[in-house]
Scaffold this active site. Structure first.
Site, PDB file in Angstrom:
ATOM      1  N   THR A  12       0.819  -1.212   0.000  1.00 55.56           N
ATOM      2  CA  THR A  12       0.000   0.000   0.000  1.00 55.56           C
ATOM      3  C   THR A  12       0.853   1.262   0.000  1.00 55.56           C
ATOM      4  O   THR A  12       0.484   2.265  -0.604  1.00 55.56           O
ATOM      5  CB  THR A  12      -0.935  -0.026   1.234  1.00 55.56           C
ATOM      6  OG1 THR A  12      -1.771  -1.171   1.100  1.00 55.56           O
ATOM      7  CG2 THR A  12      -1.805   1.207   1.325  1.00 55.56           C
ATOM      8  N   SER A  55       2.059  -7.405  -0.808  1.00 57.25           N
ATOM      9  CA  SER A  55       2.843  -8.341   0.011  1.00 57.25           C
ATOM     10  C   SER A  55       2.264  -9.750   0.114  1.00 57.25           C
ATOM     11  O   SER A  55       3.014 -10.679   0.423  1.00 57.25           O
ATOM     12  CB  SER A  55       3.173  -7.744   1.372  1.00 57.25           C
ATOM     13  OG  SER A  55       2.084  -7.763   2.227  1.00 57.25           O
ATOM     14  N   THR A  86       1.984  -4.396   4.237  1.00 54.81           N
ATOM     15  CA  THR A  86       1.922  -4.730   5.664  1.00 54.81           C
ATOM     16  C   THR A  86       1.475  -6.169   5.937  1.00 54.81           C
ATOM     17  O   THR A  86       1.725  -6.688   7.026  1.00 54.81           O
ATOM     18  CB  THR A  86       0.974  -3.760   6.403  1.00 54.81           C
ATOM     19  OG1 THR A  86      -0.323  -3.855   5.817  1.00 54.81           O
ATOM     20  CG2 THR A  86       1.489  -2.348   6.343  1.00 54.81           C
ATOM     21  N   ASP A  87       0.821  -6.814   4.951  1.00 52.85           N
ATOM     22  CA  ASP A  87       0.268  -8.148   5.228  1.00 52.85           C
ATOM     23  C   ASP A  87       1.340  -9.172   5.610  1.00 52.85           C
ATOM     24  O   ASP A  87       1.120 -10.004   6.498  1.00 52.85           O
ATOM     25  CB  ASP A  87      -0.520  -8.661   4.009  1.00 52.85           C
ATOM     26  CG  ASP A  87      -1.830  -7.887   3.807  1.00 52.85           C
ATOM     27  OD1 ASP A  87      -2.202  -7.093   4.689  1.00 52.85           O
ATOM     28  OD2 ASP A  87      -2.461  -8.076   2.746  1.00 52.85           O
TER      29      ASP A  87
END
Ligand code: ASP
Length: 323
Positions: A12, A55, A86-87
């Site tokens: 993101t 990710s 961030t995942d």
């Protein structure tokens, strides 16, 4: 003068929101290139685009490519800031922490809201990360994750909320530092850190979460895929339903290491309960216990241990004695 490099991998933080449809997607040029912030004259910032991936598309093979790139960059630069979705950010951070043998700061950051979304944390987190990488106190702290005014160590940090910008937390021990307008303050330090360099990533290590009523079937199916090792997220202090035990015994008899973590997000697994499937029985059978690692991180560590051809005694030692 400090030479810093930002390595983009996607996520993101590298995306923009389409104002008509609301979809968030990748862009050709990184939206955070040419940062409008004065870091002082004592810093030179370079940029490199390694991947442009959401990710969930990052695999341990990408992590290895990234580790090799960072290793090469650290010969020339004083610190590296990696932008990442961030995942799976915590997995890449921990992989790098396990394989990179450098005292120089390596920091991962991401964003919960893309650059042109209202309340975006993208530029803010990137600026915070560059401030941290500049800090002399960021040396010898292992790989760090900087998000939302906090500094976390890779080993402990996890994404706790799907969308809240305060998502990254270290449930076990808290962040190791904070970021204020004025300062970068470290208030903790890791007790030990051991690295296990690898040059390939080839091992098949599935991760499975235990649940009430679980039996041996799913483990038997997993064994048809010839795993090199298995990570189980057990219940509470590290217990399993008793109907799983026939499969556990068979797997151990075939010398396939089983690493046990807890599906609880705080605490460590311990050989407390002696009933069928309880932690005490699992330990006596040879299941390897961990010290508070999450399942995805234990999986990476087991893959790396197997890649190093460590025997079962060494694997047990690095899981039980490393914090
Ligand atoms: N799904 C996104 C990713 O990990 C989420 C993010 O970057 O925050 O790529």
């Amino acid at each position: 003068m400090k030479k810093i490099i930002i390595v983009h991998t996607g996520g993101t933080i590298s995306m923009l929101e389409n104002k008509e449809t609301g979809e968030v997607n990748t862009t050709n040029e990184h939206p955070l290139s040419n940062i409008p912030y004065n870091f002082g004259e004592d810093i030179f910032i370079d940029e490199h685009m390694e991947f442009s991936l959401p990710s969930p598309h990052i695999t341990p093979k990408h992590m290895l490519i990234l580790a090799q790139k960072v290793e090469e960059l650290l010969l020339e630069y004083d610190g590296v800031v990696i932008t990442h979705g961030t995942d799976t950010l915590e997995e890449t951070a921990y992989f790098l922490d396990l394989v990179l043998d450098s005292e120089k700061p390596v920091i991962l950051t991401g964003a919960m809201r893309s650059s042109n979304e209202i309340g975006s944390d993208a530029l803010y987190n990137l600026i915070s990360s560059i401030r941290v990488v500049q800090s002399p106190d960021a040396y010898s702290k292992g790989v760090l994750v900087v998000m939302n005014d906090e500094i976390h160590s890779a080993i402990n940090v996890t994404k706790t909320s799907t969308s809240n910008i305060a998502t990254f937390q270290s449930p076990q021990y808290g962040p190791i530092g904070i970021i204020t307008k004025e300062s970068i303050i470290f208030h903790h330090q890791l007790v030990t850190r051991t690295t296990y360099p690898v040059t390939t990533i080839t091992k098949n290590v599935p991760l499975l979460k235990a649940y009430a009523g679980m039996d041996s079937n799913i483990l038997e199916l997993i064994c048809k895929g010839n795993p090199d090792g298995i990570v189980l997220e057990g219940l509470g202090q590290g217990n399993l339903p008793k109907d799983v035990m026939p499969a556990i015994k068979k797997i151990l008899a075939n010398n396939i290491p089983i690493v046990l973590v807890s599906r609880s997000f705080r605490g460590t697994v311990q050989p407390t309960y002696a009933y069928e499937g309880g932690g005490k029985q699992l330990k006596e059978l040879g299941v390897i216990f961990t010290n508070g690692l999450t399942g995805p991180k234990a999986r990476l560590k087991l893959m790396i241990a197997l890649e190093n051809n460590f025997d079962i005694t060494v694997i047990r030692e690095i899981f039980e004695n490393d914090y």
